[in-house]
Write a protein that holds these residues in place. Structure first.
Motif: not given
Length: 110
Positions: A19-22, A24, A72-76
Motif C-alpha cells: 500500500e502507498i499513501e497518496v 486525497a 495533509e489528508r492522505e488516502v491509502t
C-alpha cells in the motif's frame, strides 16, 4: 554463507510495498484553474468576467490551502503488480547488421 544472508536481506528490503499513501483527491484545483481562465478571459472581453474569475481564483486558493493545511489528508491505495510485456511486429531485414553504438565494424540499419 554470509553473502547469501546479505543478499536475502537485500531482496526482502527491495520488495514493492502493498500500500502507498497518496494525497486525497480534491476539486479545489479545478475551481482555481477555472477562476484563472475567467480572469484572463475577462481581460479580453469584459471586466465583470475578470472580477468573477478573481473571486473564483481566491476561493479556489483558500479552499485548496484549507484542505491541505495544517494536516495533509492522505488516502491509502493498494499497489497492484502488473505483468508488462513489450512485443513488436517489426522484423529485422535480411542482410542488415546491427553493431554497437557508433562502431565502425558493420553496416548501418536500413
Amino acid at each position: 554463507m554470509a553473502t547469501l544472508l546479505v543478499s536475502e536481506q537485500f531482496s526482502e528490503s527491495r520488495q514493492t510495498p502493498r500500500e502507498i499513501e497518496v494525497p486525497a483527491p480534491t476539486a479545489w484545483p479545478f475551481v482555481l484553474a477555472f477562476g484563472c481562465t475567467l480572469l484572463f478571459a475577462g481581460l479580453v472581453t469584459n471586466v465583470s468576467l475578470s472580477l468573477l474569475g478573481a473571486v473564483l481564483s481566491l476561493a479556489g486558493s483558500i479552499g485548496w490551502f484549507r484542505e491541505v493545511f495544517p494536516h495533509e489528508r492522505e488516502v491509502t491505495v493498494p499497489v497492484v503488480a502488473e505483468d508488462i510485456r513489450i512485443t513488436t511486429e517489426r522484423r529485422v531485414a535480411p542482410g542488415s547488421h546491427i553493431s554497437g553504438f557508433g562502431g565502425r565494424e558493420g553496416r548501418a540499419c536500413r
